[in-house]
Design a protein around this motif. Sequence first.
Motif, mmCIF file in Angstrom:
data_model
loop_
_atom_site.group_PDB
_atom_site.id
_atom_site.type_symbol
_atom_site.label_atom_id
_atom_site.label_comp_id
_atom_site.label_asym_id
_atom_site.label_seq_id
_atom_site.Cartn_x
_atom_site.Cartn_y
_atom_site.Cartn_z
ATOM 1 N N GLU A 1 43.890 37.183 17.466
ATOM 2 C CA GLU A 1 45.282 37.609 17.281
ATOM 3 C C GLU A 1 45.659 38.729 18.239
ATOM 4 O OE1 GLU A 1 47.078 36.713 13.190
ATOM 5 O OE2 GLU A 1 45.555 38.222 12.804
ATOM 6 N N GLU B 1 50.062 22.646 12.363
ATOM 7 C CA GLU B 1 50.037 23.910 13.105
ATOM 8 C C GLU B 1 48.722 24.089 13.868
ATOM 9 O OE1 GLU B 1 50.680 27.353 10.624
ATOM 10 O OE2 GLU B 1 50.142 28.748 12.233
ATOM 11 N N LEU B 2 48.864 24.538 15.109
ATOM 12 C CA LEU B 2 47.694 24.963 15.876
ATOM 13 C C LEU B 2 47.747 26.493 15.998
ATOM 14 C CD1 LEU B 2 45.210 24.309 17.661
ATOM 15 C CD2 LEU B 2 46.791 24.063 19.590
HETATM 16 N N1 GAP Z 1 48.636 37.130 11.370
HETATM 17 C C1 GAP Z 1 49.426 35.971 11.231
HETATM 18 C C2 GAP Z 1 48.733 34.848 10.624
HETATM 19 O O1 GAP Z 1 47.639 34.998 10.094
HETATM 20 P P1 GAP Z 1 48.897 32.284 10.129
HETATM 21 O O2 GAP Z 1 49.843 31.246 10.684
HETATM 22 O O3 GAP Z 1 48.779 32.369 8.653
HETATM 23 O O4 GAP Z 1 49.383 33.659 10.754
HETATM 24 C C3 GAP Z 1 47.246 32.119 12.144
HETATM 25 O O5 GAP Z 1 47.452 32.050 10.743
HETATM 26 C C4 GAP Z 1 46.416 30.944 12.635
HETATM 27 O O6 GAP Z 1 45.197 30.860 11.905
HETATM 28 C C5 GAP Z 1 47.066 29.584 12.439
HETATM 29 O O7 GAP Z 1 47.967 29.305 13.489
HETATM 30 C C6 GAP Z 1 45.868 28.654 12.447
HETATM 31 O O8 GAP Z 1 45.450 28.401 13.770
HETATM 32 C C7 GAP Z 1 44.797 29.499 11.785
HETATM 33 N N2 GAP Z 1 44.632 29.171 10.342
HETATM 34 C C8 GAP Z 1 45.459 29.517 9.326
HETATM 35 N N3 GAP Z 1 44.973 29.086 8.152
HETATM 36 C C9 GAP Z 1 43.797 28.467 8.423
HETATM 37 C C10 GAP Z 1 42.799 27.839 7.617
HETATM 38 N N4 GAP Z 1 42.886 27.798 6.290
HETATM 39 N N5 GAP Z 1 41.728 27.289 8.239
HETATM 40 C C11 GAP Z 1 41.590 27.343 9.597
HETATM 41 N N6 GAP Z 1 42.496 27.955 10.394
HETATM 42 C C12 GAP Z 1 43.585 28.511 9.824
#
Ligand code: GAP
Length: 466
Positions: free
Chosen positions: A220, A285-286
């Motif tokens: 991040e 989402e990526l």
């Molecule tokens: N700080 C902002 C944040 O955490 P998020 O969209 O909740 O935003 C960021 O998470 C990224 O983390 C996502 O775009 C995805 O790539 C990854 N991500 C989120 N949840 C996930 C999960 N349960 N397992 C694997 N990757 C995940």
Amino acid sequence: MPAPSLDSLVSLCKRRGFIFPGSEIYGGLANTWDYGPLGLEIKNRLQREWWKRFVRSRRDMVGIETGILMNPKVWEASGHVSNFGDPLVDCKKCKERFRGDKLLEEKIGVEGAAVLTLDQVQPMLIAEKIGCPSCGSVDWAVAKKFNLMFKTQQGVVEGEGADIYLRPETAQGMFVNFKNIAQTSRKRLPFGVAQVGTVFRNEITPGNFTFRTREFQQMEIEYFVEPGTEGPIFENWKEVMWQWCLDIGLSPERLRIREHTKEELSHYSSRTLDIEYKYPWGWGELYGLANRSDFDLTQHAKCSGQDMTYTDPDDPKKKFVPYVVEPTFGLTRTVLAILLEAYEEENLADDDTRTVLHLKPLVAPFDLAILPLSKKEHLSSYAEELHKKIVQETGLFVDYDVTGSIGKRYRRQDEIGTPKCVTVDFGTIGEDAVQGEKDTVTIRDRDTQAQERLTISSLIEKLKAH
Ligand code: GAP
């Protein structure tokens, strides 16, 4: 190239040592995964490349590593205690639990179901006759908000310790250290802070291999800017993130950008877009890019009593709480996307097929493999020396494989994505003029399968130039 089925990729990952089911000898633990030697190599390479690009090559960025455990007040201030949840629905018949919004999205294609209120979810599931994925019943209980944070206890006496949380995002470690970083790094706005680390979310329905897990890694960036300047900076990050996707080997046809609707925005965001990838089960989402405004720093200033304002060094009268543009990249999700993108079951001549991972050399586990044609002592000792020499002179990560027919060994290297194989044969050691001259080797390209005969010195020059 059509997208592979997820099952074929999961099977390759296990068979070749990329990703194993977690705690497998005890029957596993649902939706947990361990990175084997090759999967870890891909993940480490991605992480190093990301760090090089976004931290070491930029004067406006610094890196940090903060704890997984933080003062629980952080999560009250950030809004995660009250807002970080998903709508949970219970099947009254079999007692299984699911994410109501995901059932609506996946079963009847409701877009952005996350914005539905809790009262809307259960009636819609019943009206649309969406059955429980486990038992088929449509007897759903009213949806409840389920907080995704993992709780644990700090302290040596069970039951008496303070409740704390495992972090659900790396971002807050960067916000709470904003003042420390600004003062010690002497960076001027705009500047960014990057962090890579493990986070935890008690997902209601993890699944699709490593796509949604309860423990995963994020890369991040919190990019601090003067309020009012965030618009073009946001646009610039959008382009930079898109370019990163292309550079790691994702094809533009399988990528798209989706803006969040107002109702869909997280509690901290005033604008968010997702870079989505076309997975075998559809678009998902990526990465995310959000304008977090001054939400987090203002909340931390309020809840901690500490001043979070920034003073412009050129104009000390100019003080403000910075805005934040946040590009966020799931690391483990990136590994999945590049494996899916690279996987091909290729039809060859004579009804033959091969499985090949067309990974970009940047992210392939091995750079090269050395394959002696025979196990005979004098040939394999030459090949071992060559391995040592190439590693020392080029710094590449080089596999060495001596067992099995040469055809089978090429197939194995294709399956693990090794871009080039070098064969040491009897010509190399001066014993077979038909195979080649002394001190020459055959180099084979993974994607085209074309072979070229090179002297060892020109091979090493070529590898160094890479
Ligand atoms: N700080 C902002 C944040 O955490 P998020 O969209 O909740 O935003 C960021 O998470 C990224 O983390 C996502 O775009 C995805 O790539 C990854 N991500 C989120 N949840 C996930 C999960 N349960 N397992 C694997 N990757 C995940």
